[in-house]
Design an enzyme around this catalytic site. Sequence first.
Site, PDB file in Angstrom:
ATOM      1  N   GLY A   1       4.010  12.045   7.525  1.00  0.00           N
ATOM      2  CA  GLY A   1       3.229  12.670   8.705  1.00  0.00           C
ATOM      3  C   GLY A   1       1.682  12.724   8.354  1.00  0.00           C
TER       4      GLY A   1
ATOM      5  N   THR B   1      -1.857  10.444   9.556  1.00  0.00           N
ATOM      6  CA  THR B   1      -2.381   9.999  11.115  1.00  0.00           C
ATOM      7  C   THR B   1      -1.499   9.036  11.375  1.00  0.00           C
ATOM      8  OG1 THR B   1      -4.676  10.268  10.009  1.00  0.00           O
ATOM      9  CG2 THR B   1      -4.516   9.089  12.074  1.00  0.00           C
ATOM     10  N   ALA B   2      -0.910   8.019  10.597  1.00  0.00           N
ATOM     11  CA  ALA B   2      -0.044   6.983  11.247  1.00  0.00           C
ATOM     12  C   ALA B   2       1.312   7.541  11.656  1.00  0.00           C
ATOM     13  CB  ALA B   2       0.400   5.916  10.091  1.00  0.00           C
TER      14      ALA B   2
ATOM     15  N   ILE C   1       3.643  16.278  -1.279  1.00  0.00           N
ATOM     16  CA  ILE C   1       3.086  14.747  -1.498  1.00  0.00           C
ATOM     17  C   ILE C   1       1.746  14.800  -0.616  1.00  0.00           C
ATOM     18  CG2 ILE C   1       2.980  12.459  -1.016  1.00  0.00           C
ATOM     19  CD1 ILE C   1       6.133  12.498  -1.508  1.00  0.00           C
TER      20      ILE C   1
ATOM     21  N   GLU D   1     -12.259   9.412   8.795  1.00  0.00           N
ATOM     22  CA  GLU D   1     -12.702  10.296   9.929  1.00  0.00           C
ATOM     23  C   GLU D   1     -13.658   9.436  10.928  1.00  0.00           C
ATOM     24  OE1 GLU D   1     -14.519  13.316   7.321  1.00  0.00           O
ATOM     25  OE2 GLU D   1     -12.963  14.346   7.488  1.00  0.00           O
TER      26      GLU D   1
ATOM     27  N   LYS E   1     -19.570   8.823  18.207  1.00  0.00           N
ATOM     28  CA  LYS E   1     -20.095   7.578  17.544  1.00  0.00           C
ATOM     29  C   LYS E   1     -20.229   6.473  18.634  1.00  0.00           C
ATOM     30  CE  LYS E   1     -18.476   4.603  13.971  1.00  0.00           C
ATOM     31  NZ  LYS E   1     -16.952   4.071  13.298  1.00  0.00           N
TER      32      LYS E   1
ATOM     33  N   LEU F   1      -1.330   3.058   6.034  1.00  0.00           N
ATOM     34  CA  LEU F   1      -1.518   2.393   4.553  1.00  0.00           C
ATOM     35  C   LEU F   1      -0.453   1.980   4.048  1.00  0.00           C
ATOM     36  CD1 LEU F   1      -3.510   5.625   3.498  1.00  0.00           C
ATOM     37  CD2 LEU F   1      -4.580   3.377   4.033  1.00  0.00           C
TER      38      LEU F   1
ATOM     39  N   GLU G   1     -15.638  -0.666   8.413  1.00  0.00           N
ATOM     40  CA  GLU G   1     -15.886  -0.966  10.054  1.00  0.00           C
ATOM     41  C   GLU G   1     -14.736  -0.014  10.602  1.00  0.00           C
ATOM     42  OE1 GLU G   1     -17.731  -2.036  12.125  1.00  0.00           O
ATOM     43  OE2 GLU G   1     -19.270  -3.607  10.930  1.00  0.00           O
TER      44      GLU G   1
ATOM     45  N   ILE H   1      -7.297   3.196  11.613  1.00  0.00           N
ATOM     46  CA  ILE H   1      -6.588   3.953  12.432  1.00  0.00           C
ATOM     47  C   ILE H   1      -6.601   3.051  13.888  1.00  0.00           C
ATOM     48  CG2 ILE H   1      -6.922   5.808  14.083  1.00  0.00           C
ATOM     49  CD1 ILE H   1      -8.299   7.458  11.684  1.00  0.00           C
TER      50      ILE H   1
HETATM   51  C1  LIG Z   1     -11.214   5.991   1.082  1.00  0.00           C
HETATM   52  C2  LIG Z   1     -10.599   5.796   2.302  1.00  0.00           C
HETATM   53  C3  LIG Z   1     -11.688   5.943   3.546  1.00  0.00           C
HETATM   54  C4  LIG Z   1     -10.912   5.820   4.858  1.00  0.00           C
HETATM   55  N1  LIG Z   1     -11.608   6.080   6.040  1.00  0.00           N
HETATM   56  C5  LIG Z   1     -11.239   5.663   7.045  1.00  0.00           C
HETATM   57  C6  LIG Z   1     -11.933   5.555   8.370  1.00  0.00           C
HETATM   58  O1  LIG Z   1     -13.333   6.132   8.280  1.00  0.00           O
HETATM   59  N2  LIG Z   1     -11.557   5.397   9.701  1.00  0.00           N
HETATM   60  C7  LIG Z   1     -10.309   4.857   9.670  1.00  0.00           C
HETATM   61  O2  LIG Z   1      -9.712   4.242  10.393  1.00  0.00           O
HETATM   62  N3  LIG Z   1      -9.460   4.721   8.460  1.00  0.00           N
HETATM   63  C8  LIG Z   1      -9.755   5.233   7.359  1.00  0.00           C
HETATM   64  N4  LIG Z   1      -9.014   4.983   6.062  1.00  0.00           N
HETATM   65  C9  LIG Z   1      -7.919   4.641   6.462  1.00  0.00           C
HETATM   66  C10 LIG Z   1      -6.952   6.170   6.810  1.00  0.00           C
HETATM   67  O3  LIG Z   1      -7.201   7.179   6.001  1.00  0.00           O
HETATM   68  C11 LIG Z   1      -5.382   5.854   7.205  1.00  0.00           C
HETATM   69  O4  LIG Z   1      -5.467   4.649   7.867  1.00  0.00           O
HETATM   70  C12 LIG Z   1      -4.962   7.098   7.938  1.00  0.00           C
HETATM   71  O5  LIG Z   1      -5.030   8.153   7.240  1.00  0.00           O
HETATM   72  C13 LIG Z   1      -3.414   6.845   7.631  1.00  0.00           C
HETATM   73  O6  LIG Z   1      -2.862   7.127   6.659  1.00  0.00           O
HETATM   74  P1  LIG Z   1      -1.194   7.215   6.353  1.00  0.00           P
HETATM   75  O7  LIG Z   1      -0.770   8.012   7.564  1.00  0.00           O
HETATM   76  O8  LIG Z   1      -0.679   5.803   6.708  1.00  0.00           O
HETATM   77  O9  LIG Z   1      -0.803   7.549   5.121  1.00  0.00           O
HETATM   78  P2  LIG Z   1      -0.896   9.298   4.585  1.00  0.00           P
HETATM   79  O10 LIG Z   1      -2.001  10.010   5.090  1.00  0.00           O
HETATM   80  O11 LIG Z   1      -1.200   8.779   3.096  1.00  0.00           O
HETATM   81  O12 LIG Z   1       0.507   9.591   4.838  1.00  0.00           O
HETATM   82  C14 LIG Z   1       1.797   9.572   4.145  1.00  0.00           C
HETATM   83  C15 LIG Z   1       2.956  10.287   4.601  1.00  0.00           C
HETATM   84  O13 LIG Z   1       3.902  10.008   4.032  1.00  0.00           O
HETATM   85  C16 LIG Z   1       4.766  11.045   3.292  1.00  0.00           C
HETATM   86  N5  LIG Z   1       5.241  10.767   2.141  1.00  0.00           N
HETATM   87  C17 LIG Z   1       5.096   9.701   1.127  1.00  0.00           C
HETATM   88  N6  LIG Z   1       6.142   9.470   0.475  1.00  0.00           N
HETATM   89  C18 LIG Z   1       7.154  10.465   0.844  1.00  0.00           C
HETATM   90  C19 LIG Z   1       8.201  10.939   0.556  1.00  0.00           C
HETATM   91  N7  LIG Z   1       9.022  10.297  -0.613  1.00  0.00           N
HETATM   92  N8  LIG Z   1       9.226  11.681   1.260  1.00  0.00           N
HETATM   93  C20 LIG Z   1       8.591  12.381   2.404  1.00  0.00           C
HETATM   94  N9  LIG Z   1       7.265  11.961   2.736  1.00  0.00           N
HETATM   95  C21 LIG Z   1       6.931  10.967   2.133  1.00  0.00           C
HETATM   96  C22 LIG Z   1       3.145  12.058   2.792  1.00  0.00           C
HETATM   97  O14 LIG Z   1       3.675  13.318   2.520  1.00  0.00           O
HETATM   98  C23 LIG Z   1       2.245  11.862   4.137  1.00  0.00           C
HETATM   99  O15 LIG Z   1       2.778  12.773   5.035  1.00  0.00           O
HETATM  100  C24 LIG Z   1      -9.570   5.116   5.015  1.00  0.00           C
HETATM  101  C25 LIG Z   1      -8.669   5.099   3.782  1.00  0.00           C
HETATM  102  C26 LIG Z   1      -9.381   5.468   2.642  1.00  0.00           C
HETATM  103  C27 LIG Z   1      -8.577   5.154   1.395  1.00  0.00           C
END
Ligand SMILES: Cc1cc2nc3c(=O)[nH]c(=O)nc-3n(C[C@H](O)[C@H](O)[C@H](O)COP(=O)(O)OP(=O)(O)OC[C@H]3O[C@@H](n4cnc5c(N)ncnc54)[C@H](O)[C@@H]3O)c2cc1C
Length: 505
Positions: free
Chosen positions: A13, A15-16, A42, A49, A78, A335, A344, A348
């Site tokens: 839960g 952003t993705a 977690i 952002e 932006k 991710l 860049e 997202i």
């Molecule tokens: C340093 C850094 C800077 C960034 N800056 C940018 C930016 O400026 N612009 C941009 O577009 N992107 C940026 N990103 C990428 C961006 O942060 C991600 O693409 C975005 O937040 C999506 O993350 P996610 O949802 O894939 O993963 P996460 O936010 O890690 O979410 C993972 C989810 O899975 C759940 N989960 C994991 N394991 C379990 C389990 N066993 N049981 C139940 N739930 C579980 C967690 O609770 C969480 O809800 C950046 C990334 C990094 C590392």
Amino acid sequence: MNDHIRTVLIVGGGTAGWMAAAAFAKTLGSDCAIRLVESEEIGTVGVGEATVPHLSYFNRFLEIDEAEFVRQTQGTFKLGIQFNDWGKPGDSYIHGFGSIGHDIAMQPFHQLWLRAHKLGLAGDIGDYSINTLAAPRGRFMASPRDAPPSSPLANIAYAYHFDAGRYARHLRGYAESRGVRRTEGKIAQVLLRPDDGFVEAVQLESGERIEAELFIDCSGFRGLLIEQALHTGYEEWTQWLPCDRALAVACEKVGPPTPYTRCTARDAGWQWRIPLQHRTGNGYVYASQHISDDEAAATLLANLDGKALGDPRPLRFVTGRRRQAWNRNVVSLGLASGFMEPLESTSIYMIQSGIMRLLSLMPRRDFSPVLRDRYNAQVAVESERIRDFLILHYKATQRDGSAFWRQCRDMPIPAALQDTIDLFRDTGSFFREGFEEMFGLVSWVQVMIGQGIMPARCHPLAEQMPEADLRQFMQGVRQVLESCVDAMPPHEAFIARHCAAAMAA
Ligand SMILES: Cc1cc2nc3c(=O)[nH]c(=O)nc-3n(C[C@H](O)[C@H](O)[C@H](O)COP(=O)(O)OP(=O)(O)OC[C@H]3O[C@@H](n4cnc5c(N)ncnc54)[C@H](O)[C@@H]3O)c2cc1C
């Protein structure tokens, strides 16, 4: 009975996860039950952002009101990214969204600019884009409805800076109100079908078992389904994108928010600055081979506009991508599908394009491999071209004051990127690798020129215009743009008028 997918489970839960939940809730209708599991314990990665303009299409697709979205997420606007000290210390250029100048017949504007620049008839390329002129002056507005179609004001391209946690909450409300069922809990086990290795169900620590036909893995770096259960494999790109850690910290807002992201090169990587309405996000992305975590933290904290709002938060990553974003009945997004780096603001965007791609290649219950293969092939092209665009920022440098930058400057690069650079260096030409390539001509032109790759000559057709006409043309374009920028209000005034967050907290 039809063979449509009837059950989808989204794991994660962040952003993705919530972007996927919102888009599926809007599209798949009541025939399909959508569930999402996330674990507060977690948590989410908590960064991300800065965006690219495409996000407005996603929000429009969801019919989310822009002003409300900006208000809810403490967002700002932006116009592009300012790159400081990248080509060499002291350099500064802006990669602005939107167009540059005014194309004539078969000639993209930058070709005419190249000729004019060599003749001393033109200023910097950044003087000919409404975005790159307005951004450093702190001006912003969205295109007014009554702008004449031929005016640069009619097509102002922009993205957002926002609080990612608030965006996810906003989308959660959207998705839940359209029937998505959220379950709080930690997944302890992923159960595979013995006959074909497809994922059958996940089991929570509570003992609850959740089955589905299609699984969307949005579990972040761990790739709970796509990697830990299906062992899909990861293609590393660390030889070209060597940063592997980041420290993120917010600081107090000082002064009006700039309508652009700032990326400043540092000895072992680079630092971001992302202005929101209530605070400023900062981070140092660095290569751990070249700097210790303590030194990186000290550099970050010494280069904030205002007081830090907490301790820097460490993040670790390996640049690259999952070998197959879609494997069996699991599609990974965010991710879980890979990470290049935030230079860049592409992550997202890639979540968004993954969701849209999946909707257009939506499988039936037989999971035709043809759909999967096409999906994976498109993801490969998209990610490799973004990767090459990012590598360009590191490779095209004359910095030699640190081992990190010498390594970047001297590294061998992918052949496709070398071809792109060679072609541009020769006559300023660029060709997009089809529909899947995210960044177009204007982006490549700005970054190449901004980092010191100046074509030797222009396209022969750009030499047809008589010199006097060329001078007049360049002056005319500049004058029109200047008058447009003069008509734009300060960014902060635009926000105050249209979309100020209720509380600056
Ligand atoms: C340093 C850094 C800077 C960034 N800056 C940018 C930016 O400026 N612009 C941009 O577009 N992107 C940026 N990103 C990428 C961006 O942060 C991600 O693409 C975005 O937040 C999506 O993350 P996610 O949802 O894939 O993963 P996460 O936010 O890690 O979410 C993972 C989810 O899975 C759940 N989960 C994991 N394991 C379990 C389990 N066993 N049981 C139940 N739930 C579980 C967690 O609770 C969480 O809800 C950046 C990334 C990094 C590392």
